[in-house]
Design a protein around this motif. Structure first.
Motif, PDB file in Angstrom:
ATOM      1  N   LEU A 173      57.424  35.174   3.409  1.00  0.00           N
ATOM      2  CA  LEU A 173      57.450  33.434   3.376  1.00  0.00           C
ATOM      3  C   LEU A 173      58.396  33.212   2.153  1.00  0.00           C
ATOM      4  CD1 LEU A 173      56.632  30.987   5.246  1.00  0.00           C
ATOM      5  CD2 LEU A 173      54.804  30.941   3.929  1.00  0.00           C
ATOM      6  N   PHE A 174      57.763  33.878   1.214  1.00  0.00           N
ATOM      7  CA  PHE A 174      58.317  33.486  -0.191  1.00  0.00           C
ATOM      8  C   PHE A 174      59.955  33.293  -0.123  1.00  0.00           C
ATOM      9  CE2 PHE A 174      59.767  34.235  -4.810  1.00  0.00           C
ATOM     10  CZ  PHE A 174      58.903  32.855  -5.135  1.00  0.00           C
ATOM     11  N   VAL A 175      60.303  34.634   0.153  1.00  0.00           N
ATOM     12  CA  VAL A 175      61.748  34.937   0.623  1.00  0.00           C
ATOM     13  C   VAL A 175      62.439  34.205   1.380  1.00  0.00           C
ATOM     14  CG1 VAL A 175      63.319  36.812   1.052  1.00  0.00           C
ATOM     15  CG2 VAL A 175      61.410  37.284  -0.229  1.00  0.00           C
ATOM     16  N   THR A 176      61.872  34.020   2.657  1.00  0.00           N
ATOM     17  CA  THR A 176      62.306  33.407   3.740  1.00  0.00           C
ATOM     18  C   THR A 176      62.426  31.679   3.106  1.00  0.00           C
ATOM     19  OG1 THR A 176      61.256  34.438   5.296  1.00  0.00           O
ATOM     20  CG2 THR A 176      62.336  32.508   5.924  1.00  0.00           C
ATOM     21  N   LEU A 177      61.711  31.155   2.760  1.00  0.00           N
ATOM     22  CA  LEU A 177      61.513  29.823   2.071  1.00  0.00           C
ATOM     23  C   LEU A 177      62.845  29.707   1.060  1.00  0.00           C
ATOM     24  CD1 LEU A 177      57.988  28.740   2.050  1.00  0.00           C
ATOM     25  CD2 LEU A 177      59.609  28.052   3.965  1.00  0.00           C
ATOM     26  N   TYR A 178      62.893  30.537   0.184  1.00  0.00           N
ATOM     27  CA  TYR A 178      63.817  30.315  -0.915  1.00  0.00           C
ATOM     28  C   TYR A 178      65.130  30.743  -0.452  1.00  0.00           C
ATOM     29  CZ  TYR A 178      62.618  29.143  -5.564  1.00  0.00           C
ATOM     30  OH  TYR A 178      62.137  28.379  -6.607  1.00  0.00           O
TER      31      TYR A 178
END
Lengths: 483, 483, 483
Positions: free
Chosen positions: A295-300
């Motif tokens: 999620l962190f990678v995708t949101l960033y």
């Protein structure tokens, strides 16, 4: 049309709704109908809604049609909506505003029954207050903050407030589920709202974490398994959709509220570890970390397909802070000490917090809404983690940081609370008509070309139904050009 | 056209193919030709294929053309295909079905020679059986499972079966490499198939891991370096393509079979660590973890450019489970104990396993194919990891879990084995014509506008050859509109 | 047009520029003007530039227009450019080459003043030499390399060279900031160049890391806070843009030079930990690791929206190697030993290094430019990490690896140094006209349809300004077809 509508709304709004204790009027016909027909054969609007009064414009339209078209519309209203429709019909950071030209199946110019206007996001209030209870418990029991001479009374009071709040919200939402199941179902289908279904579960976990020592210090470990089972099932559902759900896949629905689907894991791991369990909490921590990473990678990355991420920063971005803060506390509890791993998550949370605070300008100019509550608990979470950190790394700097951050979090909660009360009882606009759950299943007629294209009648080869977003933008200008 | 074809296929299929012991007929002319011409001057189809018999329709077409066009087509057939062609011409979860309007260079209405129909995915059988050998070895040697009184005989038997199987498959594929090198080359260029080239390497690693104690307990460490060298080279090639390969970049080719490109690292690390090595296994573990992370995030995002990910879930999704399960065992071996790291990978693997099992409905309705074998070994891997876990966390729950999962894995392998034997010897359709390797290098004529656009004759500015997918969808409807 | 230009350039280039000691001629009018008008009222080009001489073509154009259009253009030149313009107007791996049909606001056929041609990428030289100073310091102080009998003299000499170089580059760039602030601002807005603004900060960190023992062994810890503050602020700015910056979001600007925005964290953590600090360095390490993870995944996915990633591999890809190498050293320093974590980062770095080395063919055929310097320090970083590794895992293999990699890095630095000197003083083309900072704010007229579309005059519904790239490709062919 307005005539028919106003005529209908003048129909005796006599019997007051039992649940509507917030002074909303003009929904008497709902309660009346509900009483007469009983809750059993009531569905969202196709059945429980007073056709004659609320769908008059549709009725007028229908009169010029035959039976078959009427049945078709019936089907249209009751059928569950695909995720695409939400993206097509709504806009705004939380998909709450209707796009131009879109129509809804409920009348826009009336106040709907209270239960229909009571969204799942109301659980944000429970998150905000119960996390405060945890923070004040931590503040009172951490050695480094002993110089403040705080008692556990604040924790006690806050815990009881959050218990009452949680019960009130839960009972209300339970009634909504009973009387307007279709509305709840639509909230569950809503790409943003679905994440808030984790909020009640997280609230209960927070209640268990913040329970005052005077009540009990040892919760039975059975409770933990009982609380985590629904979390596990719900996240299997949601994570499965991310990977395989077509319209609900992660590259399309990714937005900061997805953090709610992760935080339950870390909160559960923290609770379990503080109860003395080992394997179960580690299981939830591991799963949470793996998906948090995704999620962190995708949101960033902010993929071009993420339609729901607003250009302007929004309080919802504060949810970025919550997950690593809770993860830090959970890891500390799992390992028994505030080690490098705990620091790792804590520092990420701290950096994200500062990153957002310096962008304070981006958090202005937004209308108050219930969702703001979900933005308060990340501040509380990072403040709590800071208190735990100051217990490990003692010193003036960490003590000052703890106090400043705890103070900021408390002030924020008080501020939002005041705003909520004001909007609920003074302005009476805390619960506006919830258009997000009332969009029509069909797109407006102007977009008929879209269907034709999809059906291939123009020779367009749309390889994958999920990808046609990209293709879809082109045709209108084509029409504009050639016509 | 059919006339000429049927005429050609009636040409004396007399001499039986040496390798074709699976009762495939009607390919006599191949073996005859091969014997006459010798393997040296035989390439995939431009030379080794009997032009006169199999390419009659093309020949007919050629007769009306001059020499230059003939030469051009020759070049077209032998030239290696770009990855785009595979995406353009094929469809289905594993790019195995020909799209409408596409043509292949081999006759569709005949059974091709056995070797041409023998795909690299056959190594899935070796993976399935050899991983079972490891599982039964672990089951017999783990203290927690001692109450089952299992002997190492099952491991012994399974290991010999997998050795025979591995040799049989390898020899057959070696013959394919010798006689139809172009076909092997096309499999290597195929965006999905290329990942299966890791399967033979992993199979050998599994053989080394599952070797019965009665044969040897101490493999020479030199063997490890010898086995890992090809893994290292192949992954340098593949990972390099992901980053820099244009049409083969990760955002385009990502699909669950990519896991095969990672699992070799973890299996190698596990083998090396169990041999007592330290630095080498850690090297492979680190590289594997870094790329697994990239792959996990990418697969979960389901980017719109991932054309190969099927909407419906498919057994291939079970590969998700294998990598963390093997990583867990490798980390345990590297650290000397089943620590938090091992638990981390194991719990992720377990969660993914349950996530897939509850979606059992998605795994129905698929035709049996050889690729199913690759879906059996993840079950075995997670069962083996569970046994190791039950050795660390003793208790009834973990013992029951071990037995249930081992049983499920064994049943699955037996089931797939029975299906394989049935399809191979009874239905004789285990190896259908492998259209994936026979697509023509040119797109069908209908798409000529595409080339014109690409060449810029319409003024379209295609900035990057790799991105034109997005642009390409538009023109047909343009034509449909204006024409 | 050429006539007017050549006439203008013949205007007495008499007074030599003080700063231009690299023999660039024909910019006398700049220095003359600067002296006469003083630096205060000099901005990039709208004011400090000699309108009469350099903007003659524009002037000619203007004469046929009224005052308002003149003012408009004035505004156009001074206003800051959106990131989109850089992508639209420039091409090449570092967005340094002007696209066809694009015009720049400075004359192309003259050599601009030296300061305007002095890019921020010049700091790459400092990175290359100062990292060498660290490497030779490590080489001289590691026990495993004691058999080489190296003294610390090389470190000493290199450190002084890099100090001089750093001062020279900094003073020159400071002058650029004073005299041509708009040019610096445009470099800061440039999606690739902005990452090089980390280079001066990293250079200073490298200077502190490589300081010879004979000067000091104990730097004051205050210095660390002083050095890291600007790193923290700059990365808050940059990472914030990645997440929220619209045109500068990560899925759009991701390219290997982003690594420079990460390496500062690891270098800072390494420096802080070697000074004996604990919390601060861990903070930077944690933040660096979190964002490195995001960047690594994003770069490996090669999203279709990453327009800046070149198809052909480029020396800039070596930056992939630097971050994990420095992270490995930082983690070693933080934990006090070269543990599994250190090995993890080191092995990833090593694998990436080998992956790139075997692709040596991709690194040929590129014109030398200053940016090459940024490609030398990753080699030095991984060599230094290898030396540290050889100190932990002693043996012939690691010693040979250390020496080979150190030798390769040193040779590379010497080679690039020779090329730099040759291009600077012999060929005099080290600093060509920097078109990247001189693109016009407006797109050329041919693309007027684009604006119309954006303004919705054709009925195109562009949902999000950031996404219209996808839509934008279609119209030209539409025009080509219908017109």
């Amino acid at each position: 049309m307005n005539n028919t509508r106003s005529a209908s709304s003048s129909v005796s709004p006599a019997t007051p709704d039992l649940l509507d204790n917030h002074r909303q009027s003009s929904c008497g016909e709902f309660s009346r109908l509900e009483k007469r027909m009983g809750p059993r054969n009531m569905t969202f609007h196709s059945k429980s809604m007073p056709r004659g009064s609320m769908f008059l414009d549709q009725e007028a339209f229908r009169s010029s049609h035959d039976k078959s078209s009427l049945q078709e519309e019936d089907k249209e209203i009751t059928e569950s909506l695909p995720a695409d429709r939400f993206f097509d019909a709504l806009q705004g950071p939380e998909l709450e505003t209707l796009k131009e030209k879109e129509k809804i199946v409920l009348p826009e110019d009336k106040t709907w029954p209270f239960l229909l206007r009571f969204p799942i996001t109301s659980y944000g209030m429970c998150l905000g207050v119960s996390s405060q209870a945890i923070m004040w418990k931590t503040l009172a029991t951490t050695n480094a903050e002993r110089f403040l001479h705080l008692t556990q009374v604040v924790n006690h009071v806050l815990w009881w407030i959050s218990l009452v709040l949680l019960l009130a919200v839960s009972i209300t939402y339970l009634f909504k589920t009973i009387f307007f199941f279709q509305a709840v179902r639509r909230e569950f289908k809503h790409p943003i709202r679905v994440n808030f279904f984790f909020a009640p579960l997280i609230s209960v976990l927070f209640m268990a974490l913040g329970i005052p020592h005077s009540i009990t210090s040892n919760l039975p470990s059975m409770l933990w398994y009982f609380l985590m089972a629904p979390v596990l099932f719900l996240e299997m559902k949601i994570y499965g959709q991310w990977m395989s759900g077509g319209q609900r896949r992660l590259s399309k629905v990714a937005n900061p509220t997805n953090h709610l689907a992760i935080i339950g894991n870390f909160a559960g791991a923290l609770l379990g570890a503080s109860m003395g369990l080992e394997e179960g909490p580690m299981f939830f921590f591991a799963v949470g970390l793996a998906y948090y990473l995704v999620l962190f990678v995708t949101l960033y990355q902010r993929l071009p397909t993420n339609e729901t991420l607003p250009k302007e920063l929004h309080p919802v971005f504060f949810l970025f802070v919550a997950a690593p803060a809770v993860a830090s506390m959970a890891w500390t509890q799992l390992c028994g000490s505030f080690d490098l791993g705990s620091r790792f998550y804590y520092f990420i949370s701290l950096f994200l917090y500062f990153s957002l605070v310096v962008r304070i300008n981006f958090f202005r100019g937004f209308k108050f809404s219930l969702a703001w509550w979900a933005y308060t608990f990340p501040m509380t979470a990072v403040a709590t983690a800071t208190i735990k950190y100051s217990g490990e790394v003692t010193g003036l700097a960490t003590q000052v940081l703890s106090i400043v951050m705890s103070g900021a979090a408390t002030l924020m909660v008080i501020g939002v609370l005041v705003l909520t009360v004001m909007h609920a009882f003074v302005k009476c606009d805390l619960f506006p008509n919830d258009v997000a759950i009332a969009i029509s299943a069909e797109q407006p007629k102007q977009k008929k070309w879209f269907k034709q294209l999809k059906n291939g009648s123009f020779g367009l080869k749309v390889s994958d139904k999920e990808d046609n977003q990209i293709d879809v933008e082109a045709p209108p200008l084509l029409n504009a050009h050639t016509v």
